[in-house]
Design a protein around this motif. Structure first.
Motif, mmCIF file in Angstrom:
data_model
loop_
_atom_site.group_PDB
_atom_site.id
_atom_site.type_symbol
_atom_site.label_atom_id
_atom_site.label_comp_id
_atom_site.label_asym_id
_atom_site.label_seq_id
_atom_site.Cartn_x
_atom_site.Cartn_y
_atom_site.Cartn_z
ATOM 1 N N LEU A 1 23.537 -4.190 9.210
ATOM 2 C CA LEU A 1 24.084 -2.834 9.227
ATOM 3 C C LEU A 1 24.646 -2.469 7.857
ATOM 4 O O LEU A 1 25.096 -3.344 7.117
ATOM 5 C CB LEU A 1 25.226 -2.770 10.254
ATOM 6 C CG LEU A 1 24.907 -3.300 11.648
ATOM 7 C CD1 LEU A 1 26.197 -3.535 12.422
ATOM 8 C CD2 LEU A 1 24.012 -2.334 12.388
ATOM 9 N N LEU B 1 28.139 -10.113 18.902
ATOM 10 C CA LEU B 1 29.176 -10.150 17.865
ATOM 11 C C LEU B 1 28.869 -9.166 16.761
ATOM 12 O O LEU B 1 27.698 -8.855 16.514
ATOM 13 C CB LEU B 1 29.237 -11.552 17.218
ATOM 14 C CG LEU B 1 29.304 -12.788 18.107
ATOM 15 C CD1 LEU B 1 29.135 -14.040 17.251
ATOM 16 C CD2 LEU B 1 30.616 -12.838 18.856
ATOM 17 N N VAL C 1 15.782 -9.193 19.946
ATOM 18 C CA VAL C 1 16.556 -9.045 18.707
ATOM 19 C C VAL C 1 17.424 -10.272 18.466
ATOM 20 O O VAL C 1 18.053 -10.789 19.396
ATOM 21 C CB VAL C 1 17.462 -7.788 18.784
ATOM 22 C CG1 VAL C 1 18.411 -7.713 17.597
ATOM 23 C CG2 VAL C 1 16.614 -6.529 18.874
ATOM 24 N N ARG C 2 17.430 -10.768 17.236
ATOM 25 C CA ARG C 2 18.396 -11.813 16.877
ATOM 26 C C ARG C 2 19.587 -11.182 16.160
ATOM 27 O O ARG C 2 20.724 -11.380 16.558
ATOM 28 C CB ARG C 2 17.747 -12.885 16.000
ATOM 29 C CG ARG C 2 18.750 -13.970 15.586
ATOM 30 C CD ARG C 2 18.185 -14.970 14.618
ATOM 31 N NE ARG C 2 17.225 -15.863 15.232
ATOM 32 C CZ ARG C 2 16.055 -16.177 14.684
ATOM 33 N NH1 ARG C 2 15.709 -15.654 13.527
ATOM 34 N NH2 ARG C 2 15.243 -17.011 15.293
ATOM 35 N N TYR C 3 19.305 -10.461 15.066
ATOM 36 C CA TYR C 3 20.368 -9.793 14.312
ATOM 37 C C TYR C 3 20.021 -8.333 14.087
ATOM 38 O O TYR C 3 18.846 -7.958 14.084
ATOM 39 C CB TYR C 3 20.504 -10.382 12.899
ATOM 40 C CG TYR C 3 20.727 -11.853 12.774
ATOM 41 C CD1 TYR C 3 21.673 -12.515 13.546
ATOM 42 C CD2 TYR C 3 20.020 -12.589 11.815
ATOM 43 C CE1 TYR C 3 21.891 -13.878 13.377
ATOM 44 C CE2 TYR C 3 20.237 -13.943 11.635
ATOM 45 C CZ TYR C 3 21.165 -14.587 12.419
ATOM 46 O OH TYR C 3 21.382 -15.915 12.252
ATOM 47 N N VAL C 4 21.038 -7.551 13.824
ATOM 48 C CA VAL C 4 20.832 -6.232 13.220
ATOM 49 C C VAL C 4 21.717 -6.177 11.979
ATOM 50 O O VAL C 4 22.946 -6.313 12.078
ATOM 51 C CB VAL C 4 21.196 -5.083 14.177
ATOM 52 C CG1 VAL C 4 20.902 -3.740 13.512
ATOM 53 C CG2 VAL C 4 20.425 -5.197 15.484
ATOM 54 N N PHE D 1 25.188 -7.530 13.174
ATOM 55 C CA PHE D 1 25.307 -7.613 14.625
ATOM 56 C C PHE D 1 24.508 -8.831 15.070
ATOM 57 O O PHE D 1 23.376 -9.032 14.622
ATOM 58 C CB PHE D 1 24.750 -6.346 15.274
ATOM 59 C CG PHE D 1 24.470 -6.502 16.751
ATOM 60 C CD1 PHE D 1 25.499 -6.403 17.678
ATOM 61 C CD2 PHE D 1 23.190 -6.765 17.206
ATOM 62 C CE1 PHE D 1 25.242 -6.555 19.039
ATOM 63 C CE2 PHE D 1 22.923 -6.916 18.564
ATOM 64 C CZ PHE D 1 23.955 -6.817 19.481
ATOM 65 N N VAL D 2 25.086 -9.646 15.932
ATOM 66 C CA VAL D 2 24.400 -10.831 16.450
ATOM 67 C C VAL D 2 24.260 -10.690 17.957
ATOM 68 O O VAL D 2 25.245 -10.455 18.659
ATOM 69 C CB VAL D 2 25.209 -12.123 16.156
ATOM 70 C CG1 VAL D 2 24.453 -13.356 16.613
ATOM 71 C CG2 VAL D 2 25.565 -12.207 14.682
ATOM 72 N N ARG D 3 23.050 -10.814 18.471
ATOM 73 C CA ARG D 3 22.863 -10.737 19.914
ATOM 74 C C ARG D 3 23.372 -12.018 20.578
ATOM 75 O O ARG D 3 23.051 -13.124 20.154
ATOM 76 C CB ARG D 3 21.392 -10.489 20.247
ATOM 77 C CG ARG D 3 21.211 -10.025 21.657
ATOM 78 C CD ARG D 3 19.809 -9.611 21.975
ATOM 79 N NE ARG D 3 19.634 -9.612 23.408
ATOM 80 C CZ ARG D 3 19.790 -8.549 24.193
ATOM 81 N NH1 ARG D 3 20.088 -7.385 23.674
ATOM 82 N NH2 ARG D 3 19.630 -8.644 25.491
ATOM 83 N N PHE E 1 29.150 -2.373 22.726
ATOM 84 C CA PHE E 1 28.115 -2.370 21.689
ATOM 85 C C PHE E 1 27.132 -1.219 21.869
ATOM 86 O O PHE E 1 26.567 -0.746 20.887
ATOM 87 C CB PHE E 1 27.412 -3.736 21.646
ATOM 88 C CG PHE E 1 28.285 -4.784 21.023
ATOM 89 C CD1 PHE E 1 28.307 -4.966 19.656
ATOM 90 C CD2 PHE E 1 29.122 -5.557 21.810
ATOM 91 C CE1 PHE E 1 29.136 -5.897 19.066
ATOM 92 C CE2 PHE E 1 29.961 -6.495 21.226
ATOM 93 C CZ PHE E 1 29.973 -6.667 19.859
ATOM 94 N N PHE F 1 26.508 1.198 18.786
ATOM 95 C CA PHE F 1 25.189 1.532 18.226
ATOM 96 C C PHE F 1 24.921 3.032 18.273
ATOM 97 O O PHE F 1 24.208 3.552 17.419
ATOM 98 C CB PHE F 1 24.078 0.748 18.923
ATOM 99 C CG PHE F 1 23.869 -0.611 18.317
ATOM 100 C CD1 PHE F 1 23.247 -0.751 17.073
ATOM 101 C CD2 PHE F 1 24.309 -1.749 18.966
ATOM 102 C CE1 PHE F 1 23.071 -1.993 16.496
ATOM 103 C CE2 PHE F 1 24.138 -3.007 18.388
ATOM 104 C CZ PHE F 1 23.521 -3.127 17.152
#
Lengths: 98, 81, 96
Positions: free
Chosen positions: A72, C50, A67-70, C83-85, A3, A7
């Motif tokens: 994209l 993910l 961070v929970r989500y990004v 993207f999920v951490r 990841f 990124f």
């Protein structure tokens, strides 16, 4: 490592980072490190009415762990490449475990 | 340095072996309870289950089928249904 | 050392193997904070970070003033690529 590399390919793209405290920040990804800490340029809070104290934040650093989500842009993601890299990494991890 | 110190799972190897493919109960810190047939478990307490059911207040609230549960959420794993 | 290996000769796939078999499949992911995602799994790693495509997020809001009458509201959100951490992930399950 997968990841981190992923990124790095997204640098200079517009992304939206959703934090664990619900705040959403939109900006241009400027850099990322192995912990997935990120630097954003031209950043802005998506709902600045809810979080007015962050409206003036333009250039910021986000600690990876909050961070929970990004979110994209799907146009910036080669899903086939990503899936192949994922399978390769899974294979490598399995061999390392033995 | 024997294999037990290298592999956190091998110390519980016999126990894991004895409950693999049997129905187990997985309790999470959140209070959620899952029953399912244990496929496998690793040193992080990551667990994969077959026929996984989520239980709340003694009732099955959801059938997940196959499920992977991330180990950090697991409080304990019990043998038997 | 060698005979230890013999002891576990019946090789069983480790739990993450289940997730590996879900690559390019639609999965449901249960997260901390009463959230759920449904989407196509494009990438994962050992932390359960993910990347999902065509995602629908469901947030469950439980108004439990009364223990017996718990009413649940849901909010749904869509995302094209997410993207999920991994530290938020509780459970991953393939849809069939």
């Amino acid at each position: 490592m997968l990841f981190f590399s992923f990124f790095k390919t997204l640098v200079d793209h517009e992304i939206t980072v959703e934090l664990k405290n619900e705040i959403c920040i939109r900006g241009t990804l400027k850099s990322v490190d192995q912990f997935l800490n990120m630097k954003l340029d031209n950043a802005g809070v998506v709902e600045d009415v809810r979080w007015p104290h962050l409206v003036s934040t333009k250039d910021l650093f986000i600690r990876g762990s909050v961070v929970r989500y990004v979110h994209l842009p799907s146009s910036a993601v080669d899903t086939q490449l990503l899936e192949d890299a994922t399978r390769r990494e899974a294979e490598a991890a399995k061999n390392k475990a033995k | 340095m024997d294999s037990e110190t290298q592999n956190p799972r091998s110390g519980m190897g016999d126990f894991i072996e004895s409950i693999r493919d049997t129905t187990v109960m997985v309790k999470l810190y959140s209070g959620a309870v899952y029953y399912g047939e244990l496929q496998n478990i690793d040193g992080y307490m990551n667990v994969s289950l077959n026929e996984c059911r989520e239980i709340r207040n003694g009732k099955v609230v959801r059938n997940w089928g196959e499920a992977f549960i991330r180990g950090n959420n697991v409080s304990y794993i019990g043998a038997g249904s | 050392m060698a005979d230890v290996e013999v002891g576990v000769a019946t090789e069983v796939p480790e739990p993450l193997e289940l997730v590996r078999l879900c690559v390019d499949e639609v999965v449901i992911v249960k997260l901390r904070g009463d959230r759920e995602l449904k989407g196509r799994l494009h990438a994962y790693d050992s932390h359960l970070n993910l990347v999902l495509g065509d995602v629908e997020e469901t947030i469950y809001i439980v108004d439990d003033e009364d223990e017996d009458v718990e009413s649940v509201r849901t909010i749904k959100k869509q995302s094209e690529m997410l993207f999920v951490r991994g530290d938020s992930v509780v459970l991953v399950s393939p849809t069939r």
